[in-house]
Scaffold this motif. Sequence first.
Motif, PDB file in Angstrom:
ATOM      1  N   THR A   1       0.857  -1.186   0.000  1.00  0.00           N
ATOM      2  CA  THR A   1       0.000   0.000   0.000  1.00  0.00           C
ATOM      3  C   THR A   1       0.891   1.233   0.000  1.00  0.00           C
ATOM      4  N   TRP A   2       0.328   2.346  -0.446  1.00  0.00           N
ATOM      5  CA  TRP A   2       1.086   3.606  -0.462  1.00  0.00           C
ATOM      6  C   TRP A   2       0.111   4.766  -0.351  1.00  0.00           C
ATOM      7  N   GLY A   3       0.397   5.680   0.563  1.00  0.00           N
ATOM      8  CA  GLY A   3      -0.452   6.845   0.755  1.00  0.00           C
ATOM      9  C   GLY A   3      -0.906   7.042   2.194  1.00  0.00           C
ATOM     10  N   ALA A   4      -0.778   6.015   3.027  1.00  0.00           N
ATOM     11  CA  ALA A   4      -1.256   6.107   4.408  1.00  0.00           C
ATOM     12  C   ALA A   4      -0.514   7.164   5.208  1.00  0.00           C
ATOM     13  N   ASP A   5       0.768   7.375   4.899  1.00  0.00           N
ATOM     14  CA  ASP A   5       1.575   8.306   5.680  1.00  0.00           C
ATOM     15  C   ASP A   5       1.203   9.768   5.454  1.00  0.00           C
ATOM     16  N   ALA A   6       0.343  10.046   4.470  1.00  0.00           N
ATOM     17  CA  ALA A   6      -0.130  11.420   4.281  1.00  0.00           C
ATOM     18  C   ALA A   6      -1.052  11.825   5.423  1.00  0.00           C
ATOM     19  N   VAL A   7      -1.658  10.842   6.086  1.00  0.00           N
ATOM     20  CA  VAL A   7      -2.555  11.109   7.216  1.00  0.00           C
ATOM     21  C   VAL A   7      -1.839  10.903   8.553  1.00  0.00           C
ATOM     22  N   VAL A   8      -1.035   9.841   8.647  1.00  0.00           N
ATOM     23  CA  VAL A   8      -0.226   9.590   9.846  1.00  0.00           C
ATOM     24  C   VAL A   8       1.225   9.405   9.387  1.00  0.00           C
ATOM     25  N   PRO A   9       2.024  10.473   9.392  1.00  0.00           N
ATOM     26  CA  PRO A   9       3.401  10.397   8.908  1.00  0.00           C
ATOM     27  C   PRO A   9       4.245   9.410   9.711  1.00  0.00           C
ATOM     28  N   ARG A  10       5.189   8.792   9.029  1.00  0.00           N
ATOM     29  CA  ARG A  10       6.067   7.819   9.675  1.00  0.00           C
ATOM     30  C   ARG A  10       6.871   8.457  10.795  1.00  0.00           C
ATOM     31  N   PHE A  11       6.929   7.769  11.954  1.00  0.00           N
ATOM     32  CA  PHE A  11       7.679   8.188  13.139  1.00  0.00           C
ATOM     33  C   PHE A  11       7.105   9.435  13.807  1.00  0.00           C
ATOM     34  N   GLN A  12       5.945   9.889  13.366  1.00  0.00           N
ATOM     35  CA  GLN A  12       5.339  11.071  13.980  1.00  0.00           C
ATOM     36  C   GLN A  12       3.992  10.687  14.580  1.00  0.00           C
ATOM     37  N   LYS A  13       3.864  10.843  15.883  1.00  0.00           N
ATOM     38  CA  LYS A  13       2.633  10.477  16.567  1.00  0.00           C
ATOM     39  C   LYS A  13       1.602  11.596  16.438  1.00  0.00           C
ATOM     40  N   LYS A  14       1.232  11.871  15.194  1.00  0.00           N
ATOM     41  CA  LYS A  14       0.239  12.918  14.984  1.00  0.00           C
ATOM     42  C   LYS A  14      -0.683  12.520  13.837  1.00  0.00           C
ATOM     43  N   PHE A  15      -1.834  13.157  13.822  1.00  0.00           N
ATOM     44  CA  PHE A  15      -2.850  12.877  12.817  1.00  0.00           C
ATOM     45  C   PHE A  15      -3.042  14.115  11.953  1.00  0.00           C
ATOM     46  N   VAL A  16      -2.938  13.941  10.638  1.00  0.00           N
ATOM     47  CA  VAL A  16      -3.123  15.057   9.698  1.00  0.00           C
ATOM     48  C   VAL A  16      -4.444  14.829   8.950  1.00  0.00           C
ATOM     49  N   PRO A  17      -5.498  15.579   9.292  1.00  0.00           N
ATOM     50  CA  PRO A  17      -6.796  15.357   8.641  1.00  0.00           C
ATOM     51  C   PRO A  17      -6.808  15.771   7.180  1.00  0.00           C
ATOM     52  N   ARG A  18      -6.675  14.809   6.311  1.00  0.00           N
ATOM     53  CA  ARG A  18      -6.738  15.053   4.868  1.00  0.00           C
ATOM     54  C   ARG A  18      -7.781  14.110   4.297  1.00  0.00           C
TER      55      ARG A  18
END
Length: 234
Positions: free
Chosen positions: A135-152
């Motif tokens: 899969t590819w694209g999941a890190d646009a919402v939850v970036p790797r190594f970053q415990k944060k959520f980006v609402p997109r």
Amino acid sequence: MSALYKYEFKGTLPPTGPVILAPNHYSDIDPVVVGWGVWRLGRLPRFMAKASLFKIPVVGWLLHRSGQIPVERERGKAKQASLSAAKKLVENDSLVIIYPEGTLTREPDGWPMRGKSGAVRIALAENIPIVPVATWGADAVVPRFQKKFVPRWRTPLQFVVGEPIDLSEYEGQAHSRRAIEAATNKVMVEITKLLEEIRGEQAPDELYDPVKHGQTEFGMPIDPKAQSPEEPRA
């Protein structure tokens, strides 16, 4: 998940029978992304989970009731846990999701890294097919190594299912370290090929090895004093 991601599927899952699904791992939200994708493709998602989680009140009950599979993480119990998990998969005709890398990839550009042997051990123990997934694209919402959520909302996410990997050359060698390592490498190569297809790029020629780059499997620096001179770090 339908609100967060716009899934684009390619490939299908075996409709019945025991299956080990082996995805790449590059975001903390991967399990939810893959679990929902498997559901959309018509199978119930199951995961391998630490046995200690099953002892937690309520959580343990939910894990049992939803068909998740407990696994002991201690070295001495690892092989027996693999055999028990394999038999349970066969008995229940389950599809189980196992991340061969064991943790988020440490490869700088997000490509799959060297895999762990658990998925292959289980597959060879009971002749269960391993199906690679990328899969590819999941890190646009939850970036790797970053415990944060980006609402997109409606983030594009590609979900590609490959063909079952032919491990027939390793049949009957579930206790051979050399065969296990070779089969695990083959699985990681197939996952990488699917990701190359998605990204339209070529991955590095060699699978990333965190130990060779001075890291433990969890990305922490290796303490040289902790290494025995008689034992190679690999």
